[in-house]
Write an enzyme that holds these catalytic residues in place. Structure first.
Site, PDB file in Angstrom:
ATOM      1  N   GLU A 119       0.818  -1.217   0.000  1.00  0.00           N
ATOM      2  CA  GLU A 119       0.000   0.000   0.000  1.00  0.00           C
ATOM      3  C   GLU A 119       0.854   1.271   0.000  1.00  0.00           C
ATOM      4  OE1 GLU A 119      -2.965  -0.272   3.056  1.00  0.00           O
ATOM      5  OE2 GLU A 119      -3.847  -2.090   2.231  1.00  0.00           O
ATOM      6  N   GLU A 266      -5.287  -9.454   0.178  1.00  0.00           N
ATOM      7  CA  GLU A 266      -5.832  -9.453   1.539  1.00  0.00           C
ATOM      8  C   GLU A 266      -7.336  -9.243   1.481  1.00  0.00           C
ATOM      9  OE1 GLU A 266      -4.252  -6.579   4.229  1.00  0.00           O
ATOM     10  OE2 GLU A 266      -2.159  -7.137   3.912  1.00  0.00           O
TER      11      GLU A 266
END
EC number: 3.2.1.39
Length: 425
Positions: A119, A266
């Site tokens: 991220e 995820e």
């Protein structure tokens, strides 16, 4: 003579047909270690098999874990943390890292991917963002030098915050302020054939707007779903809508990115949370993860936009991790407690068909021991979805359940091709 040859070919066809499973599990689990009470990695394998996992994603390249998975049959994804990106921009350091943390464990440990950073583009750290793509290039270059680039791909993981909007999926695009950094990465995916990784959490979308987001829609429970007015595709769960939002964004950037595959690196649901964390309950976590894993076992992981592609998904996470910072939910995403007992029952059964080398059936969740890992997170935000309405689409339902039929068709075509070749000879 021709009849005898055809009989032999038919025998080979039957052998090939029945040796290919029509339903093959491809369940991934995130294995993090941000805790001080986890058992050693060698004790983790029975737990992973009990949920039918075949793929494991680490948040580092922990030597103890890499040794523990040697000969296990699991496909491993290792990771380079954000803190290493700057130094990995140096090709020499990248080559040293690959030799020490990847090549040294091959072929006994089946490492198939390296995730460079997590991220990063939405971290609001310009130095980190600037270092990401050079680090990916250096790691890939090191794999090329070691002759490993055909068996191990390089990628990075993104949150859904890289999208400007996420509802409806057909209206999405990537944030304009990120395109300068994102486009070279997408070109890298096209060139190397690697997937783009997305951390997608329907939990966040529900938590932020529980009055207007259907709980059944986010938990894979029976519901009316909604039809995207732009594409006319019907969605009966939020995760698939989120994935297709990213596919739409890829299509919007350019035609060359249409074939870039997506991996959900995820997704998960917390079993506990702070009072303001609406929906963070054990029952909701059981439904989300249980329904998701059952879907993966039955091969129904194809989104409306990419019905030809099986979607690989990594559930977050294997354990509750007691040292993770942030709200209570961050420490309660695990399928298992540190002592190896299940946090809740997933209501699934696994056999050798759905486990990596397991010879007996198991009812989950879990009875043995636990494991370790390093960093990991569920910090990605979910898109805000409007009220879901509409009727389920029979066409879409047939698309998403079209699991093992393709293998049968391929076998039949292969058999007739062999017959034609033999007759011509």
């Amino acid at each position: 003579m021709a009849s005898s040859s055809l009989q032999s070919l038919f025998s080979l066809f039957c052998l090939a047909l029945f040796s290919l499973p029509l339903i093959v599990s491809s369940i991934g689990i995130n294995y993090g270690q941000v805790a001080n009470n986890l058992p050693p990695p060698k004790n983790v394998i029975p737990l992973l098999k009990s949920v039918g996992a075949t793929k494991v994603k680490l948040y580092d390249a922990d030597p103890q874990a890499l040794r523990a998975f040697a000969g296990s049959g699991f496909e491993l994804t290792v990771a380079l943390g954000n803190e290493y990106l700057a130094q990995m921009s140096d090709p020499i350091k990248a080559q040293g890292w690959v030799k020490e943390n990847v090549q040294a464990y091959l072929p006994n440990t089946k490492i198939v991917a390296i995730v460079v950073g997590n991220e990063v583009l939405t971290s609001n750290q310009s130095a980190l963002t600037a270092a990401l793509f050079p680090a990916m290039q250096s790691i890939h270059g090191a794999l090329v030098d070691c002759g490993l680039n055909k068996q191990i791909f390089v990628t990075t993981a993104h949150s859904l915050a890289i999208l400007d909007v996420s509802y409806p999926p057909s209206a999405t695009s990537f944030r304009r302020d990120l395109l300068g950094s994102l486009t070279p990465i997408l070109d890298f995916h096209v060139k190397t054939g690697s997937p783009i990784l997305i951390n997608a959490y329907p939990f966040f979308a529900y938590e932020e707007n529980p009055k207007h987001v259907s709980l059944d829609f986010v938990l894979f429970q029976p519901n009316q779903g909604f039809t995207d007015p732009g594409s006319n595709f019907h969605y009966d769960n939020m995760l698939f809508a989120q994935v297709d939002a990213v596919y739409h964004a890829l299509d919007a950037v350019g035609i060359s990115y249409k074939k870039v595959p997506i991996v959900v690196s995820e997704t998960g649901w917390p079993s506990n949370g702070d009072p303001q964390e609406v929906g963070a309950t054990c029952d909701n976590a059981r439904k989300y993860n249980g329904n998701l894993i059952k879907m993966m076992m039955s091969k129904k992981m194809r989104t409306p936009i990419r019905p030809e592609c099986d979607l690989t998904i990594f559930v977050f996470a294997l354990f509750n991790e007691n040292m993770k910072p942030g709200p209570t939910s961050e420490r309660n995403y695990g399928l298992f407690n540190p002592d190896g007992t299940p946090v809740y029952s997933l209501g699934i059964k696994t056999s050798s068909t759905h486990s990596s080398g397991s010879g007996s059936s198991n009812s989950t969740g879990g009875s043995s021991s636990g494991g370790g890992g390093n960093t990991g997170g569920s910090s990605s935000g979910g898109g805000i979805y409007q009220p879901v309405t509409g009727n389920p689409s029979p066409d879409y339902m047939s698309i998403s359940s079209a699991g093992g039929k393709g293998r049968f068709v391929e076998c039949v075509l292969f058999f007739f091709l062999l017959c034609i070749i033999k007759l011509r000879l």
